[in-house]
Motif scaffolding. Structure first.
Motif, PDB file in Angstrom:
ATOM      1  N   LEU A 120      13.114   9.706   9.806  1.00 48.57           N
ATOM      2  CA  LEU A 120      13.894  10.834   9.309  1.00 48.57           C
ATOM      3  C   LEU A 120      13.002  12.051   9.105  1.00 48.57           C
ATOM      4  CD1 LEU A 120      16.493  12.067   7.995  1.00 48.57           C
ATOM      5  CD2 LEU A 120      15.670  11.112   5.826  1.00 48.57           C
ATOM      6  N   LEU A 121      11.821  11.803   8.575  1.00 49.00           N
ATOM      7  CA  LEU A 121      10.892  12.886   8.262  1.00 49.00           C
ATOM      8  C   LEU A 121       9.469  12.382   8.434  1.00 49.00           C
ATOM      9  CD1 LEU A 121      10.245  15.708   7.124  1.00 49.00           C
ATOM     10  CD2 LEU A 121      10.476  14.746   4.826  1.00 49.00           C
ATOM     11  N   GLN A 122       8.679  13.148   9.168  1.00 46.13           N
ATOM     12  CA  GLN A 122       7.267  12.833   9.364  1.00 46.13           C
ATOM     13  C   GLN A 122       6.445  14.000   8.831  1.00 46.13           C
ATOM     14  OE1 GLN A 122       5.240  12.703  13.428  1.00 46.13           O
ATOM     15  NE2 GLN A 122       5.397  10.521  12.954  1.00 46.13           N
ATOM     16  N   LEU A 123       5.701  13.733   7.774  1.00 47.59           N
ATOM     17  CA  LEU A 123       4.901  14.769   7.134  1.00 47.59           C
ATOM     18  C   LEU A 123       3.413  14.513   7.362  1.00 47.59           C
ATOM     19  CD1 LEU A 123       6.688  15.103   3.664  1.00 47.59           C
ATOM     20  CD2 LEU A 123       6.877  16.649   5.623  1.00 47.59           C
ATOM     21  N   THR A 124       2.703  15.566   7.729  1.00 48.93           N
ATOM     22  CA  THR A 124       1.244  15.522   7.789  1.00 48.93           C
ATOM     23  C   THR A 124       0.726  16.369   6.635  1.00 48.93           C
ATOM     24  OG1 THR A 124       1.286  15.331  10.198  1.00 48.93           O
ATOM     25  CG2 THR A 124      -0.796  15.994   9.170  1.00 48.93           C
ATOM     26  N   PRO A 125       0.130  15.757   5.619  1.00 48.98           N
ATOM     27  CA  PRO A 125      -0.271  16.520   4.430  1.00 48.98           C
ATOM     28  C   PRO A 125      -1.334  17.566   4.752  1.00 48.98           C
ATOM     29  CG  PRO A 125      -0.345  14.147   4.028  1.00 48.98           C
ATOM     30  CD  PRO A 125      -0.193  14.327   5.501  1.00 48.98           C
ATOM     31  N   PRO A 126      -1.437  18.581   3.933  1.00 50.90           N
ATOM     32  CA  PRO A 126      -2.531  19.544   4.099  1.00 50.90           C
ATOM     33  C   PRO A 126      -3.859  18.892   3.751  1.00 50.90           C
ATOM     34  CG  PRO A 126      -1.360  19.958   2.049  1.00 50.90           C
ATOM     35  CD  PRO A 126      -0.586  18.891   2.773  1.00 50.90           C
ATOM     36  N   THR A 127      -4.920  19.435   4.291  1.00 53.46           N
ATOM     37  CA  THR A 127      -6.263  18.967   3.934  1.00 53.46           C
ATOM     38  C   THR A 127      -6.711  19.656   2.641  1.00 53.46           C
ATOM     39  OG1 THR A 127      -7.337  20.721   5.196  1.00 53.46           O
ATOM     40  CG2 THR A 127      -6.809  18.666   6.380  1.00 53.46           C
ATOM     41  N   ILE A 128      -7.795  19.147   2.079  1.00 55.02           N
ATOM     42  CA  ILE A 128      -8.337  19.767   0.866  1.00 55.02           C
ATOM     43  C   ILE A 128      -8.703  21.237   1.121  1.00 55.02           C
ATOM     44  CG2 ILE A 128     -10.193  19.689  -0.845  1.00 55.02           C
ATOM     45  CD1 ILE A 128      -8.211  17.452  -1.209  1.00 55.02           C
ATOM     46  N   PRO A 129      -9.402  21.555   2.205  1.00 52.37           N
ATOM     47  CA  PRO A 129      -9.693  22.986   2.458  1.00 52.37           C
ATOM     48  C   PRO A 129      -8.433  23.825   2.639  1.00 52.37           C
ATOM     49  CG  PRO A 129     -11.145  21.591   3.762  1.00 52.37           C
ATOM     50  CD  PRO A 129     -10.121  20.679   3.156  1.00 52.37           C
ATOM     51  N   GLU A 130      -7.396  23.255   3.252  1.00 50.73           N
ATOM     52  CA  GLU A 130      -6.152  24.004   3.426  1.00 50.73           C
ATOM     53  C   GLU A 130      -5.481  24.280   2.086  1.00 50.73           C
ATOM     54  OE1 GLU A 130      -5.140  22.385   7.941  1.00 50.73           O
ATOM     55  OE2 GLU A 130      -4.248  21.402   6.194  1.00 50.73           O
ATOM     56  N   PRO A 320      19.427  15.361  11.480  1.00 50.37           N
ATOM     57  CA  PRO A 320      18.254  15.626  12.322  1.00 50.37           C
ATOM     58  C   PRO A 320      17.030  14.828  11.862  1.00 50.37           C
ATOM     59  CG  PRO A 320      19.244  17.659  11.491  1.00 50.37           C
ATOM     60  CD  PRO A 320      19.833  16.536  10.714  1.00 50.37           C
ATOM     61  N   ALA A 321      16.134  14.603  12.792  1.00 49.13           N
ATOM     62  CA  ALA A 321      14.806  14.080  12.473  1.00 49.13           C
ATOM     63  C   ALA A 321      13.843  15.267  12.417  1.00 49.13           C
ATOM     64  CB  ALA A 321      14.360  13.071  13.532  1.00 49.13           C
ATOM     65  N   TRP A 322      12.964  15.254  11.428  1.00 49.19           N
ATOM     66  CA  TRP A 322      12.087  16.391  11.194  1.00 49.19           C
ATOM     67  C   TRP A 322      10.621  15.964  11.247  1.00 49.19           C
ATOM     68  CZ3 TRP A 322      15.140  20.736  10.139  1.00 49.19           C
ATOM     69  CH2 TRP A 322      16.428  20.487   9.677  1.00 49.19           C
ATOM     70  N   ALA A 323       9.750  16.910  11.538  1.00 49.25           N
ATOM     71  CA  ALA A 323       8.298  16.673  11.486  1.00 49.25           C
ATOM     72  C   ALA A 323       7.636  17.985  11.081  1.00 49.25           C
ATOM     73  CB  ALA A 323       7.760  16.196  12.826  1.00 49.25           C
ATOM     74  N   ALA A 324       6.740  17.937  10.095  1.00 51.98           N
ATOM     75  CA  ALA A 324       6.092  19.147   9.601  1.00 51.98           C
ATOM     76  C   ALA A 324       4.643  18.846   9.246  1.00 51.98           C
ATOM     77  CB  ALA A 324       6.833  19.693   8.379  1.00 51.98           C
ATOM     78  N   SER A 325       3.784  19.797   9.537  1.00 56.45           N
ATOM     79  CA  SER A 325       2.359  19.654   9.244  1.00 56.45           C
ATOM     80  C   SER A 325       1.934  20.656   8.191  1.00 56.45           C
ATOM     81  CB  SER A 325       1.535  19.868  10.515  1.00 56.45           C
ATOM     82  OG  SER A 325       0.149  19.913  10.212  1.00 56.45           O
ATOM     83  N   GLY A 326       1.137  20.179   7.246  1.00 58.27           N
ATOM     84  CA  GLY A 326       0.660  21.051   6.182  1.00 58.27           C
ATOM     85  C   GLY A 326      -0.226  22.173   6.674  1.00 58.27           C
ATOM     86  N   SER A 327      -0.807  22.014   7.841  1.00 59.11           N
ATOM     87  CA  SER A 327      -1.713  23.042   8.353  1.00 59.11           C
ATOM     88  C   SER A 327      -0.972  24.288   8.808  1.00 59.11           C
ATOM     89  CB  SER A 327      -2.536  22.482   9.518  1.00 59.11           C
ATOM     90  OG  SER A 327      -1.692  22.142  10.602  1.00 59.11           O
ATOM     91  N   THR A 328       0.335  24.161   9.028  1.00 62.11           N
ATOM     92  CA  THR A 328       1.092  25.300   9.564  1.00 62.11           C
ATOM     93  C   THR A 328       1.729  26.161   8.484  1.00 62.11           C
ATOM     94  OG1 THR A 328       3.124  23.988   9.797  1.00 62.11           O
ATOM     95  CG2 THR A 328       1.596  24.011  11.671  1.00 62.11           C
ATOM     96  N   TRP A 329       1.694  25.699   7.229  1.00 61.31           N
ATOM     97  CA  TRP A 329       2.277  26.522   6.146  1.00 61.31           C
ATOM     98  C   TRP A 329       1.139  27.164   5.364  1.00 61.31           C
ATOM     99  CZ3 TRP A 329       7.464  27.483   5.333  1.00 61.31           C
ATOM    100  CH2 TRP A 329       7.735  28.335   4.245  1.00 61.31           C
ATOM    101  N   THR A 330       0.948  28.454   5.579  1.00 55.65           N
ATOM    102  CA  THR A 330      -0.153  29.164   4.924  1.00 55.65           C
ATOM    103  C   THR A 330       0.332  30.285   4.026  1.00 55.65           C
ATOM    104  OG1 THR A 330      -0.360  30.636   6.839  1.00 55.65           O
ATOM    105  CG2 THR A 330      -1.731  28.641   6.831  1.00 55.65           C
TER     106      THR A 330
END
Length: 374
Positions: A120-130, A320-330
Motif C-alpha cells: 500500500l505504501l513504501q517509505l524510504t526514510p530520510p538519512t541523518i544528514p537529510e 492507489p499504491a504509493w512510494a515516497a523517499s525522504g530524500s525528495t522532501w526538502t
C-alpha cells in the motif's frame, strides 16, 4: 493526539477519548473510550456501592438463587455491538481491522495489506544528514510559536474539537461517527507505531539543544509524524462520510480526486485537509518534528484512511499504491506542496480491497455513521 480524551469520564462523550489508550504519547486522556460505561455505579464509589447493597437487601428480602427471568437469545452482530460499553466496542473493532495493515520487518518501510500485490505504501526514510538539513525549517517555524501555542497545546490531546468546527460532531448527534473515528485512530496507530519503531530517527533537539521545544518531546521516532498520520486519516474518513451521505458510491475516490485536482489546496472540499496540514505543521513549530515527518505521515494517514473506508464498504474499493523517499522532501511542509507531490508518489498500481461484505459489523457501523450525516 487525542479525540477529546479528557472528556472520557462524561459518559456519552466516551468515544471522544479514543486517544486515551495512546499513553506512549503522553497525557492524552485516561481511558476515554471507557467513558460510556453508564451510570454513577461504574465509578467504583465505595459509599455508593454500600448504599446500593443495603437498598437491595431492604427491597428484595431473601433470594434463594432461583431463575426469575429468561434471557433473550443473542441478537445480530450490530445489535449486540450497540449494547457494548465503549472500550469493548473499540476492542471488537480493532480485532476486525487490525489485519488490514502490517509493516515489513526488513528493507524499506512497507505498509502491506492482506491483498496480494504491491505494498500500500513504501517509505524510504530520510538519512541523518537529510534531517539535519531540515533543521533550518524547524528554526523558521519557531517564529510562529507565540501565535500557535494555544493550538499546539490543545492538539496534544484533542484534534476532534477542531474538526468539529467544520462538521457537526456533537456526540449526541453523531454517536456512531465518534465510534468510527475511535476505530480509525486505533487502526492507523498500528502501522504508525511500527513504522516509527523501524525508522528510529532522532528528533530536532537531538541535533541542537537550541531548538528548545515548547512541549515535551515524545520518546519515539520523529519519523513519520503521528499527528500528521492521524490528522490526515481523520480528514480522509470525515470527508468520505460526507460524500457517502450524499450518495457517492466510492467516496474515497472523490476525496482523492479533490486532493489531486487543480488548485486542490484552496478548494472548500479540502478544508479538512487544510486543518490536518496545520495540525501537522504545528508540531514543527513546537520543535518536535521535521517537515518530512509531516509529509510522509500525511501520506500514511491518507493511504490508511482510504483503505479504512474501503474496508468498511460492503463491496470494497480500489486504492492507489504509493512510494515516497525522504530524500525528495526538502521544503517546509504545506498542503499545496504536499498535494503537488501526490502524483509523483502514486506508483500507478491499484489495490482492490475486498470490503467487509453486506450485513457485516463494519458495513453496518459505516451505514449507521453515514445515516447520522443525512
Amino acid at each position: 493526539m487525542a479525540l477529546l480524551g479528557a472528556h472520557g469520564a462524561h459518559g456519552a462523550h466516551g468515544a471522544h477519548g479514543a486517544h486515551g489508550a495512546h499513553g506512549a504519547h503522553g497525557a492524552h486522556g485516561a481511558h476515554g473510550a471507557h467513558g460510556a460505561h453508564g451510570g454513577p455505579a461504574s465509578s467504583g464509589d465505595p459509599l455508593l456501592a454500600t448504599a446500593m447493597a443495603v437498598s437491595a437487601e431492604g427491597i428484595m428480602g431473601y433470594w434463594n438463587g432461583t431463575t426469575t427471568l429468561n434471557p433473550l437469545p443473542a441478537a445480530a452482530d450490530f445489535t449486540t455491538f450497540t449494547k457494548l460499553q465503549g472500550d469493548a466496542r473499540i476492542a471488537v473493532l480493532v480485532h476486525e481491522l487490525a489485519p488490514l495493515f502490517r509493516v515489513s520487518p526488513v528493507g524499506t518501510l512497507d505498509v502491506i495489506t492482506p491483498v496480494a500485490g504491491p505494498p500500500l505504501l513504501q517509505l524510504t526514510p530520510p538519512t541523518i544528514p537529510e534531517l539535519a538539513a531540515q533543521l533550518v525549517h524547524v528554526r523558521t517555524g519557531a517564529d510562529l510559536r507565540a501565535d500557535r501555542l494555544p493550538e499546539i497545546l490543545s492538539q496534544m490531546g484533542d484534534m476532534l474539537s477542531f474538526y468539529g468546527a467544520q462538521f457537526r460532531l456533537h456526540p449526541d448527534a453523531r454517536k456512531w461517527t465518534h465510534v468510527l473515528l475511535a476505530a480509525v485512530y486505533q487502526t492507523v496507530l498500528i502501522p504508525e507505531m511500527r513504522l516509527k519503531f523501524r525508522a528510529s530517527l532522532p528528533r530536532p533537539f537531538d541535533f541542537a539543544p537550541q531548538v528548545q521545544p515548547v512541549i515535551e518531546t515524545p520518546a519515539h521516532s520523529t519519523y513519520p509524524s503521528g499527528h500528521a498520520t492521524e490528522a490526515f486519516a481523520f480528514a480522509t474518513v470525515l470527508s468520505a462520510l460526507f460524500y457517502a451521505s450524499r450518495g457517492v458510491v466510492d467516496p474515497g475516490a472523490t476525496v482523492l480526486g479533490n486532493l489531486t485536482g487543480p488548485g486542490a489546496a484552496t478548494l472548500d472540499e479540502t478544508l479538512p485537509f487544510r486543518l490536518a496540514a496545520r495540525i501537522a505543521d504545528n508540531r514543527t513549530v513546537a520543535g518536535v518534528h521535521f517537515p518530512v515527518d509531516s509529509a510522509h505521515g500525511a501520506l500514511l494517514g491518507l493511504a490508511t484512511g482510504l483503505s479504512f473506508v474501503a474496508a468498511c464498504l460492503p463491496g470494497g474499493a480500489s486504492v492507489p499504491a504509493w512510494a515516497a523517499s525522504g530524500s525528495t522532501w526538502t521544503d517546509y511542509f504545506t498542503l499545496d506542496e504536499w498535494c503537488g507531490a501526490l502524483g509523483g508518489w502514486d506508483t500507478g498500481a491499484m489495490i482492490a480491497l475486498p470490503g467487509s461484505g453486506a450485513g457485516s459489523l463494519l458495513a453496518d457501523l459505516w451505514d449507521a455513521a453515514v445515516g447520522e450525516w443525512q
